[in-house]
Design an enzyme around this catalytic site. Sequence first.
Site, PDB file in Angstrom:
ATOM      1  N   LEU A 118      58.285 -30.818   1.651  1.00 45.77           N
ATOM      2  CA  LEU A 118      59.395 -30.562   2.575  1.00 45.77           C
ATOM      3  C   LEU A 118      59.073 -31.048   3.987  1.00 45.77           C
ATOM      4  CD1 LEU A 118      60.297 -26.931   1.388  1.00 45.77           C
ATOM      5  CD2 LEU A 118      61.277 -29.105   0.624  1.00 45.77           C
ATOM      6  N   LYS A 128      41.916 -34.878   2.856  1.00 46.86           N
ATOM      7  CA  LYS A 128      41.669 -34.297   4.189  1.00 46.86           C
ATOM      8  C   LYS A 128      40.221 -34.437   4.654  1.00 46.86           C
ATOM      9  CE  LYS A 128      45.382 -30.882   4.028  1.00 46.86           C
ATOM     10  NZ  LYS A 128      45.753 -29.465   4.071  1.00 46.86           N
ATOM     11  N   ASN A 187      44.310 -32.976   8.882  1.00 45.19           N
ATOM     12  CA  ASN A 187      45.609 -33.194   8.229  1.00 45.19           C
ATOM     13  C   ASN A 187      46.523 -34.042   9.109  1.00 45.19           C
ATOM     14  OD1 ASN A 187      46.349 -31.332  10.200  1.00 45.19           O
ATOM     15  ND2 ASN A 187      47.904 -30.409   8.900  1.00 45.19           N
ATOM     16  N   ALA A 242      37.951 -20.184  -1.224  1.00 46.27           N
ATOM     17  CA  ALA A 242      37.122 -20.863  -0.218  1.00 46.27           C
ATOM     18  C   ALA A 242      37.205 -22.366  -0.379  1.00 46.27           C
ATOM     19  CB  ALA A 242      35.673 -20.382  -0.335  1.00 46.27           C
ATOM     20  N   ALA A 300      41.847 -25.246   2.068  1.00 51.69           N
ATOM     21  CA  ALA A 300      42.742 -24.392   2.847  1.00 51.69           C
ATOM     22  C   ALA A 300      42.029 -23.102   3.243  1.00 51.69           C
ATOM     23  CB  ALA A 300      44.007 -24.082   2.045  1.00 51.69           C
TER      24      ALA A 300
HETATM   25  P1  NAD Z   1      41.188 -25.820  -3.513  1.00 47.55           P
HETATM   26  O1  NAD Z   1      41.325 -26.201  -4.935  1.00 47.55           O
HETATM   27  O2  NAD Z   1      40.447 -26.696  -2.560  1.00 47.55           O
HETATM   28  O3  NAD Z   1      40.477 -24.382  -3.421  1.00 47.55           O
HETATM   29  C1  NAD Z   1      40.891 -23.277  -4.168  1.00 47.55           C
HETATM   30  C2  NAD Z   1      39.673 -22.341  -4.340  1.00 47.55           C
HETATM   31  O4  NAD Z   1      40.110 -21.123  -4.954  1.00 47.55           O
HETATM   32  C3  NAD Z   1      38.585 -22.907  -5.239  1.00 47.55           C
HETATM   33  O5  NAD Z   1      37.345 -22.835  -4.541  1.00 47.55           O
HETATM   34  C4  NAD Z   1      38.612 -22.005  -6.487  1.00 47.55           C
HETATM   35  O6  NAD Z   1      37.316 -21.826  -7.051  1.00 47.55           O
HETATM   36  C5  NAD Z   1      39.135 -20.723  -5.924  1.00 47.55           C
HETATM   37  N1  NAD Z   1      39.832 -19.821  -6.867  1.00 47.55           N
HETATM   38  C6  NAD Z   1      40.776 -20.135  -7.784  1.00 47.55           C
HETATM   39  N2  NAD Z   1      41.243 -19.018  -8.374  1.00 47.55           N
HETATM   40  C7  NAD Z   1      40.579 -17.967  -7.832  1.00 47.55           C
HETATM   41  C8  NAD Z   1      40.619 -16.538  -8.014  1.00 47.55           C
HETATM   42  N3  NAD Z   1      41.467 -15.965  -8.886  1.00 47.55           N
HETATM   43  N4  NAD Z   1      39.791 -15.773  -7.250  1.00 47.55           N
HETATM   44  C9  NAD Z   1      38.937 -16.338  -6.367  1.00 47.55           C
HETATM   45  N5  NAD Z   1      38.861 -17.670  -6.156  1.00 47.55           N
HETATM   46  C10 NAD Z   1      39.658 -18.470  -6.877  1.00 47.55           C
HETATM   47  O7  NAD Z   1      42.675 -25.575  -3.010  1.00 47.55           O
HETATM   48  P2  NAD Z   1      43.179 -25.567  -1.482  1.00 47.55           P
HETATM   49  O8  NAD Z   1      43.449 -26.950  -1.042  1.00 47.55           O
HETATM   50  O9  NAD Z   1      42.249 -24.732  -0.699  1.00 47.55           O
HETATM   51  O10 NAD Z   1      44.608 -24.875  -1.622  1.00 47.55           O
HETATM   52  C11 NAD Z   1      44.749 -23.525  -2.091  1.00 47.55           C
HETATM   53  C12 NAD Z   1      46.219 -23.151  -2.091  1.00 47.55           C
HETATM   54  O11 NAD Z   1      46.713 -23.126  -0.744  1.00 47.55           O
HETATM   55  C13 NAD Z   1      47.143 -24.134  -2.820  1.00 47.55           C
HETATM   56  O12 NAD Z   1      48.040 -23.385  -3.598  1.00 47.55           O
HETATM   57  C14 NAD Z   1      47.894 -24.831  -1.720  1.00 47.55           C
HETATM   58  O13 NAD Z   1      49.190 -25.204  -2.114  1.00 47.55           O
HETATM   59  C15 NAD Z   1      47.955 -23.767  -0.655  1.00 47.55           C
HETATM   60  N6  NAD Z   1      48.116 -24.318   0.699  1.00 47.55           N
HETATM   61  C16 NAD Z   1      49.162 -23.886   1.463  1.00 47.55           C
HETATM   62  C17 NAD Z   1      49.340 -24.378   2.743  1.00 47.55           C
HETATM   63  C18 NAD Z   1      50.506 -23.908   3.571  1.00 47.55           C
HETATM   64  O14 NAD Z   1      50.848 -24.599   4.537  1.00 47.55           O
HETATM   65  N7  NAD Z   1      51.088 -22.767   3.295  1.00 47.55           N
HETATM   66  C19 NAD Z   1      48.433 -25.320   3.269  1.00 47.55           C
HETATM   67  C20 NAD Z   1      47.364 -25.734   2.468  1.00 47.55           C
HETATM   68  C21 NAD Z   1      47.224 -25.234   1.178  1.00 47.55           C
END
Ligand code: NAD
Length: 280
Positions: free
Chosen positions: A18, A73, A94, A134, A137
């Site tokens: 978006l 990123k 970003n 961790a 994001a």
């Molecule tokens: P990523 O894959 O880099 O990291 C996710 C982490 O979560 C991994 O280290 C994984 O091991 C861990 N994980 C997964 N399930 C888990 C659980 N049940 N308990 C504990 N740890 C768990 O992903 P990311 O890039 O950090 O993004 C994460 C989320 O954030 C995505 O859904 C993304 O869409 C969202 N996000 C939102 C925004 C926003 O503007 N609102 C911005 C960036 C990312």
Amino acid sequence: APRQLHVGLIGAGIGRSLTPAMHMREGEHCGLSYRYDLIDLDARGLSVSDLPALVDEAEAQGFAGLNITHPCKQAAVALVDKLSPDAQALRSINTIVFDGQRRIGHNTDWWGFAESFRRGLAGVSLDHVVQLGAGGAGVAVAHAVAEMGAHSVEIFDLDPSRAQALVDQLQPAHATCRFSIGHDLAAALDAADGLVHATPTGMAAHPGLPLDAQLLSDRLWVAEIVYFPIETELVKRARQTGCRVLDGGGMAVFQAVKAFELFTGIRPAAERMMQHFNSL
Ligand code: NAD
């Protein structure tokens, strides 16, 4: 003639983002001829290794800047001449601004989360925060929580090495906040003021809850960052439990608010961008 501005987003699987709509509508309101392209690695059959060429190409075409998203990123950090101090701490960008001969890297994700939090969860305690996730994001939001004044942030990740890497990366930059790796989620939440959720759980492709719903309590605030859908299972359950809840939409909007300002030099109308986002 209106001032012309050309920017874009590079990432994988970004077809439904978006962000272009938010930027272009606000650009129109500000009297700009504002073009925002999606440069989707998946759609073009490209990978992160093609990022340097894509950034060169955008710069050569006279783009004012680029937004950069998953999975680029971290790789983008090596492609700029200068990093903002926050981007330096996060080692992830970003936003790239093409400033004459220089490329400057910024991270507006952490600020987007902080601004959304200040507006949506004003006045809550940040003494002890528990965070799930961790990844990329997760680093940005943990930094934001510390910048907002948290005293302790306890990190849980299914992959303990990622939790450790986050603590090692952020602790040196934050003297007044103690980062630690969590081991017992029930005990941590019992002692916590709030929960930040930064795993992909709750997205359409990863449905469900990232923790046992019994662990939620109305004493806790809950800040979600997943925003596809806006009403994740966690947001729904936390509201039912009586928690103060922040959804992930605000972070998505405010990262764009700050990027718009960096690209254009114009401070956008954040409320208007928020309303537009909510209507999409
Ligand atoms: P990523 O894959 O880099 O990291 C996710 C982490 O979560 C991994 O280290 C994984 O091991 C861990 N994980 C997964 N399930 C888990 C659980 N049940 N308990 C504990 N740890 C768990 O992903 P990311 O890039 O950090 O993004 C994460 C989320 O954030 C995505 O859904 C993304 O869409 C969202 N996000 C939102 C925004 C926003 O503007 N609102 C911005 C960036 C990312």
